[in-house]
Each structure stands twice: as C-alpha cells, then as structure tokens.
Design a protein around this motif. Structure first.
Motif, PDB file in Angstrom:
ATOM      1  N   GLY A  39       0.795  -1.231   0.000  1.00 44.13           N
ATOM      2  CA  GLY A  39       0.000   0.000   0.000  1.00 44.13           C
ATOM      3  C   GLY A  39       0.821   1.271   0.000  1.00 44.13           C
ATOM      4  N   SER A  43       3.082  -0.086  -6.827  1.00 42.54           N
ATOM      5  CA  SER A  43       2.407  -0.402  -8.089  1.00 42.54           C
ATOM      6  C   SER A  43       2.024   0.875  -8.804  1.00 42.54           C
ATOM      7  N   THR A  44       1.546   1.845  -8.032  1.00 41.94           N
ATOM      8  CA  THR A  44       1.143   3.104  -8.640  1.00 41.94           C
ATOM      9  C   THR A  44       2.317   3.733  -9.378  1.00 41.94           C
TER      10      THR A  44
END
Ligand SMILES: Nc1ncnc2c1ncn2[C@@H]1O[C@H](COP(=O)(O)OP(=O)(O)O)[C@@H](O)[C@H]1O
Ligand SMILES: [Mg+2]
Lengths: 329, 276, 290
Positions: A39, A43-44
């Motif tokens: 989180g 990935s972003t």
C-alpha cells in the motif's frame, strides 16, 4: 537503451496523495527494485512509468525524451503483471506473439522470435497449450516471454513471484536475475519482499507512504541506512532498535543493532531467553533484557541456549545511531 | 447446494418437480396437440386426446393461406439484425462502463434501463409519424432500429455485468503490448467475453422475436414478422382452434427450438447476467 | 485505474449509446408533450389549436383513469407477488436432486419463448373460453357451471396469463441464485438446530435478496407497458374493468382517435413510470452492486 528519469512526479487519486513527489534516475541496464510495505504506492509508481496511469504533475523521461503523455504502447516498455494477465483464449504461442502482431511484424519474423523466446524460457513444448493448462511457474514464464519478444527498452515487473509457492519463487528469482545478466536491459522490479530486493537488485529504492526513503545498492542500505524506516525494513530478522538511557550513552535518540551483530556469552546486557529457533546453520533467539526490551539475536552455527536460560549479550558490530526524527547520525 | 437425500424423499421430490414442470409447460403442449387435431376434434367436449382425429391439414392450410416464409424471414432479419446492431453499439459502451467506471456510471446505467419503462403506447403516435416521415415505416430497417433501441439498455446492462468479470489487468497487458483500443476490444475483450456475448445475443433475439407492439404498429405487410402474422390470424376469419394453434406453433417453434438447443447460454442469458 | 486518454476514449465509446437512447426518448416525448396541449382529433382534422390543460383535465376527470391506474398497479403488483413467491417455491423444488434436471428446465422455460399474442390467445381460446375451453370442459366434467373468466374475473385472468409468461424468468433466476448457496452453510445451520423453516427464513431468503431485486427490477420494466395480452383477450373490458393506463391511452388514440387526449395520457403514464422507476432505483438499485 533504457534510461528512465522521474522529475517531481506526483500522483493523487482525488484527495488521496498516493505519491507526493518523487525524483529518481534509473540508468540504462540497471536492475532496480522498488521495495516497501503493502500500500505504499509501488504499483502506482510502476503504472505511472508504464503509462497505465497519468501523472498528476511532473515529468517522466525515457532515454531523454519526455514520455509523460505518451500512451503505454509508445513507451517501448514491457510489463509483467502480478496476475500474469495472460490472454486465456490464446495459445502460449499466440500470447507471446501478440505484441509482435500488434507491431505489424511479418508472421515469419513473429514465429522466429517466439521460438527463440520459448527456447530461452523452456517453453518450447508448451507452445500450443492454453494458459489454463499450465502451472503457475510456466504461466510466469509465458508472461516474461511476452515481454522479452518485443525487445523493450525496459521491463517492468509488479510482484511477479507473489503467486508462486516458496520453492518455485527461489527458482524464478534466479531465472529473472540470469535473464537480466544475458539481456542487460533495464529492469524495474516491484516487491514487498526485502529478500527479493536484496538478492536481485543493482539498486534498491525503498518507498514508504509514496516517498523515497533511500536509494542505493543493497549493501549500502544494509550498512548505512539513512533512517530508522530503512534500517528496520532491510535485513532479516529486523534490526533491534533501542531507545532511552542506553541510546543516550551513544549520544542518540535511538540506536540500532542488527541481530547478527550481537554476541552471546559475556557482555553488559543480561536477559532471559524467550523463543529460540535452531536451524543448524543459524540460531535465532529472542532475549528479554530489562531496560532494553526484547532483543533479537542471530548467531551462525549452533548455539546451546534454550527457553528460560539467563544469558549475557554484547554488541559486536556496528551500532547505528538515529536522532529524534529517525534520521541517521 | 444439492445434497444427498433418502430414496423415498428423492422419489417424492422428483414427482413433485415433474408435476410442476408439466403444469407450467401444459398450455404449450396443449396448443401443439390441438394444432394436430381436426377442427371438430379440437373443440370436442369432453376434450379428446387418445381418440382425437389427428391431421396435418391445419399446417398445410395455414401454409397455403398465408405467406408464412415471408413473415418468417422478416422475423429472422429483424431479430438478428437488431441484436447485431445493438451489440455493435453496446460493446464499446459496456467496455467503457466496466473498465473505466466513473462516479456517474451506475446512474447512467440506471437511466438507460429507465428509458425502457416508458410505456410504448405513450409514444406510439409520435413514433408512427416519425417513421412515416423518415420513410422507414413498414420497412425492415425501421423495425431493426426500433427493436434495437428497445433492447439496447438490456444489451448494455448484460454486457456490462459480463465484462466486469474480466480482470482489467488483461486489457492493460494488451495496452502495454501495443494494442490500440480497437485491437484491445477485437482481439482480447470480445473473444474472452464470447460466452456472455452469446447469451446476450440469444436473449435479445428472443425478446425481438417476441416483440409484438412495435412490430404490429410499425408495419402493414412488407416488413411484418411472425407476431403480426399471428395477430392477423386470430382476427378476421373467425376462430378456428386447430388452425389458430397451428399458426401459433409455427410462430413460436423456431424460437422454442433455438432456445432448447442453446439451453446453456440461454439459461445464463435469461438471468440477464445479473445472478451468478 | 486509467489515464486521461482512456477516459476520453471511454466517453467517446459510450456516446453513441447515450445519444441514440436520448433521441429515442426525447423526440417522441417532446412530440407527445406538444400534442397533449393541442386539439388534435383525427375525426375532425380541421379543428386544431391550443387547448391548454384540457386534455389532462379530461383524463383526471374520467372515472376510467383512476380505475386504469389501479388496474396498472394491480397488474404489476399481482404478477410480481405471484412470480416471486411461486418462483422461489419452484426453484427450491428444482434445486433438489431430482431425475432429469435438463428436461425439467426446458419444460419450465418454455413459456418464455411464447410471444405475448400467442400466449394470450392460447389462454383465451384453449383454456378460458366459456364453451370450448379446457377449463369449461373440466367444470362440466364436475357438473359445475363453467367459470366466465374474462367476463367475470378479467383482471385476475390477465394477471394469471402474464404471471405464467414471467414465471420461468423468476424461477430461473432463483434456481441460479440457489446454486451459489453453499451446502456447508445449510449444514452448519442444521447442526445448530435450525428447523427447515428457519433455515429458509434466515439463510436461503437473505441469500436470494439480490435475485429478488433483479426479478422485481426487470419485470417491472416490462410489466409497466403490458398491452398485447389485454388487447388480445379482454380488450380492456368488460366495460373498463380490465383497462390499464397503456390500454386507456390506446383506446383514446385508436378508438376515439383523439390524439391530443392520448398524448396527455401518455405524458401522465411517462410521469408515473418515472416515479416508479425512481423509487425502484433508489429503493433496490443498490442491491445490484456486486
Ligand atoms: N485507482 C485508485 N483509486 C484510488 N486509490 C488508489 C487507486 N489505486 C491505488 N490506490 C491507493 O494508492 C495506494 C497505493 O497503492 P499501490 O500502489 O497499489 O500500493 P502497493 O503496490 O505498494 O501495495 C493505496 O492506498 C491504494 O488504496
Ligand atoms: Mg502492488
């Protein structure tokens, strides 16, 4: 070529500022690992580089050209997804050939490249199967095959091994490393597993809440973490962090000592052994030291201590010192 | 959630299930039986079953007295045509809603469905006039358009629910692989959604085949499909039960057979993709 | 999960659907609204002009209007209740391990393939007809007077016919939903001592919530416009006993040839449909989220 530069790249989803602003240089041919807790925006960040998401602001350059507003297909990058994202209705052959077909390559050239990739990845016997008929490891290889046939400027991997079992994971890890050795193409690899990061990377980028905490080679991060977060994240078992009077003795707010840098036998600290794990090659013990808390100790070879024993400990290696903001002194 | 049951209980449930199914099916069965009786036998009291006069004359007469093949062909062209046209417009729309959803996507979908709630009768006159004015009254093109528009919300909704089951990562992979939007839809999305698209097609062919308001309002002879054929049958020449049954059977059998042969897709389709 | 350009593309791709549906909705609606304020009788084409709300006033003053409104709601409500209740019961039965599932399913689906005029005419002629219908024959067999379904019980008859057409749909949805209920849940409940009724009440029924929502939503969409079944069977009669709002509008347009009044009725029907749609979407639309 595959030199990628991020300049003040920011990303928000509505009011949530997932990436508050990142500067990063990735050199051609480097194996870069983005590592950080779940989180934190790994990935972003990868998807921003891939072009699957827009940057909120900032510039992404690939080989010196502004790619910020290029669509994914035009960036010359290839991506391997966590779920593999294979086309279930196509055979392995068609899956691997798909990017070539999209590039308008002749069928003969497609076939040649597919065969070559299949040989490298040990997929030659499976070319006419569908993804559904393959094991997890084979699917992973098909996904990689689909990426390498295009000869991209850089590979992007998003936690590619997290769906594999432990044994397979080690094998694939080595295969990807070998692939990098032979292709010498830039690779950006996202993982939350610091062991993967340490073993594979030329350069590790530690992310926390969308910020870069530190960039450096695995051993740089191990030996000279810039702050408590990196110190705690890199290394297994975690570094022991001690506050209070003991830290004050070293003129620090917090001191950190790696479990492998603590000796058992004689020393200033005395405590009771809680958990002890004996692997033969290594021994891991937790010692409850009054005034310091639970201290993790890692010793090479066998160590003859057990639950309930009183033992003495001493620091044997580097003591990391941090100020009250968590920064290394 | 099928569970093992005692043989006796299984016998009872089997009997009960079959009775219920036969009761539901009975009107269709009775109609088909009647279509094979002579007119006298069809209205005999008490009803005749084993002792009835069986005959094929009704079919022969319906066939000779009306231009069945033309009605049939119109039905095929209109129902298949409107479904294909609807799919062509709906697939891109459903792609958008399923893979690039926005805050308004749900509202948009609900608005589309709500356009179907507008009673057809309420706008019958304007549509009639519009079709006259556009020169598409009593043409197949006109009916294809009308039925496509009628069913479009359903098509979009069904495709949307099917598309949502496809992981977006696969489409992103295609994008990374250099596929244009067109290629992404043609080579990746559509083949993956084939079962859902097939179910959608099937259900919409059936809905279009059975549509009886616009097909009757917007045609006279040229483009009239089987729903108009059957309406013309019960009206003027008085009632002949056996012939009416034969005509009815001829109107519904094509779709009944199609439905039975494609049961699996149909069952999926009949649930409008809304329940798993 | 997307970029500016994919969002642009998405708008572009959804546009044709939105545009054609909007035109299909707004143009006839605007024309209907226009006619509804006009004097427009096909029998006296020379007399035209604006009449204000006269057409609406006529509708609201007509005793038929309130009857038609009641009948419309009765039809929708009646069919919904019958199909949901029977549908669930039949689904529970079909979900048991019985022989010949495939054939059973085919038999149960069959009514859905029957086009409304055919369905109506089968029931009207082959079953409900006072002389030649099967029901009359059965009544006579018991020495009773045949029931005059369409004369004495027009609304229940129409509701019955429409419910028969929609029962397969409801049943199928419920069967599909039941199949996704894990038997472990039921077994656990049985272990906990729940009676068959309580298992139904506390486990099966909640599991069917979404399915019931779908059935209500989709059927309402189709039922609000029901016309053909009434046209074929009772023609809205006897008198106006089985006249629904759509049928009343139809009578104004085709029988009385008063387009202005029909249009006013159309606008009223559209407003009502929108009210129903609004409550339906607000009330149960949220159950549709996956
Ligand atoms: N499309 C999105 N909309 C809103 N928030 C998102 C979206 N994608 C990711 N996020 C949020 O951004 C944060 C980072 O997500 P991600 O990059 O997937 O983390 P990681 O890969 O490091 O586990 C998470 O808090 C997640 O909830
Ligand atoms: Mg991630």
């Amino acid at each position: 070529m595959g030199k990628i530069q991020l300049r003040q790249v920011r990303k928000s989803f509505g009011d949530v500022h997932v990436i508050p602003g990142i500067d990063l240089d990735i050199e051609d041919g480097e194996f870069v690992v983005f590592v950080g807790p779940s989180g934190c925006g790994k990935s972003t960040l990868l998807r921003l580089i891939a072009g699957l998401e827009d940057t909120t602001s900032g510039v992404i350059e690939i080989d010196g050209n502004d790619a910020t507003h290029l669509p994914p297909a035009k960036r010359g990058l290839a991506m391997v997804f966590q779920s593999y994202a294979l086309y279930p209705h196509m055979t392995v052959r068609k899956n691997i050939a798909f990017p070539l077909k999209m590039a308008g390559m002749s069928p003969e050239e497609q076939e040649k490249r597919v065969e070559r990739a299949a040989k490298v990845l040990n997929l030659t016997n499976y070319l006419d199967r569908r993804p559904g008929q393959l094991s997890g490891g084979q699917r992973q290889r098909v996904a990689i095959g689909r990426a390498i046939v295009r000869e991209p400027a850089a590979f992007l991997f998003d936690e590619p091994l997290s769906n594999l079992d432990a044994a397979l994971r080690v094998g694939m890890r080595q295969e990807i490393s070998e692939l990098h050795q032979s292709l010498k193409t830039t690779m950006i690899y996202v993982t939350h597993d610091q062991v993967e990061a340490m073993t594979m990377a030329d350069k590790i980028v530690v992310l926390n809440a969308g910020n870069i905490e530190q960039v450096g080679s695995p051993l740089t991060l191990y030996h000279t973490p810039k702050n408590i977060f990196v110190a705690g994240f890199i290394g297994s078992p975690r570094m022991n962090l001690i506050e209070g009077p003991e830290a004050a003795k070293h003129n620090a707010h917090t001191i950190g000592i790696r479990p492998e840098h603590i000796g058992v036998g004689d020393g200033p600290w005395e405590g009771v052994v809680g958990l002890s794990e004996h692997l033969g090659s290594d021994s891991f013990i937790k010692v409850d030291v009054p005034g310091l808390g639970v201290i993790n100790v890692r010793a090479a070879g066998e160590l003859n201590v057990h639950h309930g024993d009183r033992i003495k400990l001493a620091p044997t290696g580097k003591i990391h010192r941090f100020d009250d903001k968590g920064l290394a002194l | 959630m099928a569970r093992a049951a005692s043989p006796r209980k299984q016998l009872i449930t089997t009997l009960a299930a079959w009775s219920v199914a036969l009761i539901i099916f009975f009107p269709v069965l009775w109609m088909i039986l009647t279509s094979f009786k002579t007119e006298a036998s069809a209205v005999a009291s008490p009803p005749e079953l084993l002792g009835a006069d069986w005959t094929l004359d009704n079919y022969a007469e319906v066939w000779s007295r009306s231009d069945y093949p033309r009605f049939f062909w119109n039905s095929v062209v209109i129902s298949v045509g409107s479904t294909l046209l609807g799919l062509a417009i709906a697939i891109p729309a459903a792609w958008s809603m399923a893979f690039v959803p926005g805050k308004r996507t749900k509202d948009l979908l609900m608005w589309m469905l709500s356009t179907k709630m507008m009673p057809a009768v309420a706008v019958m006159i304007p549509i009639y006039l519009l079709f006259q004015w556009l020169g598409i009254f009593d043409t197949r093109i006109g009916l294809i358009l009308a039925l496509m528009l009628m069913n479009l919300p359903i098509i979009i909704w069904m495709l949307y629910t099917y598309f949502k089951e496809i992981p977006g990562e696969i489409l992103e992979a295609a994008r990374m692989d250099g596929a244009s939007l067109w290629n992404e839809i043609v080579y990746v999305l559509t083949p993956m959604a084939i079962p859902g698209i097939a179910s959608t097609m099937l259900l919409n062919v059936i809905l279009a085949w059975n549509e009886a308001f616009w097909t009757i309002t917007l045609t006279t002879t040229k483009a009239a499909p089987l729903s108009a054929f059957i309406a013309s049958f019960s009206a003027p020449q008085g009632l002949f039960y056996a012939k009416l049954s034969a005509a009815s059977a001829m109107a519904i059998l094509p779709i009944l057979i199609l439905g039975w042969f494609s049961q699996k897709q149909l069952v999926r389709g009949l649930t409008f993709g809304a329940v798993k | 999960m997307s970029t500016q350009s994919t969002r642009m593309a998405a708008r572009f791709m959804v546009a044709p659907s939105v545009i054609v549906l909007f035109i299909w909705m707004i143009v006839p609606l605007a024309m209907t609204a226009y006619f509804s304020f006009r004097l427009y009788r096909l029998l006296s084409p020379d007399r035209t002009g604006w009449v204000g709300f006269n057409n609406y006033v006529w509708f609201f003053n007509s005793p038929d209007f309130w009857l038609a409104l009641t009948n419309t709601l009765l039809l929708v409500g009646g069919v919904l209740v019958i199909t949901v209740v029977l549908g669930i019961l039949i689904a529970l039965l079909l979900d048991q391990p019985v022989k010949g599932q495939g054939v059973l399913r085919i038999l149960v689906i069959a009514p859905f393939f029957v086009m409304p005029p055919v369905a109506a005419s089968i029931w009207e002629n082959l079953f409900m007809h006072p002389q030649n219908g099967l029901f009359a024959a059965i009544a006579r067999g018991f020495g009773a007077q045949p029931i005059l379904f369409l004369e004495n019980y027009p609304m229940p008859s129409v509701i019955g016919i429409v419910a028969w057409e929609w029962l397969p749909f409801a049943t199928l949805i419920f069967v599909t939903a039941l199949q996704s209920l894990s038997s472990e849940q039921l077994e656990a409940a049985e272990m906990d001592g729940a009676s068959a009724f309580n298992r139904f009440r506390y486990i099966i029924l909640p599991h069917l919530t979404r399915a019931i929502t779908v059935v209500i939503l989709i059927q309402t969409i189709f039922l609000l416009g029901i016309f053909g079944e009434i046209f074929t069977t009772t023609q809205g009669g006897p008198g106006s006993a089985s006249t629904t709002l759509p049928y009343m509008i139809f009578k104004q347009a085709i029988v009385a040839k008063d387009i202005g009044r029909a249009a006013a009725g159309g606008i009223i029907a559209v407003i009502l449909a929108n009210i129903v749609a609004y409550f339906l979407m607000r009330g149960i639309g949220r159950h549709l989220d996956a």
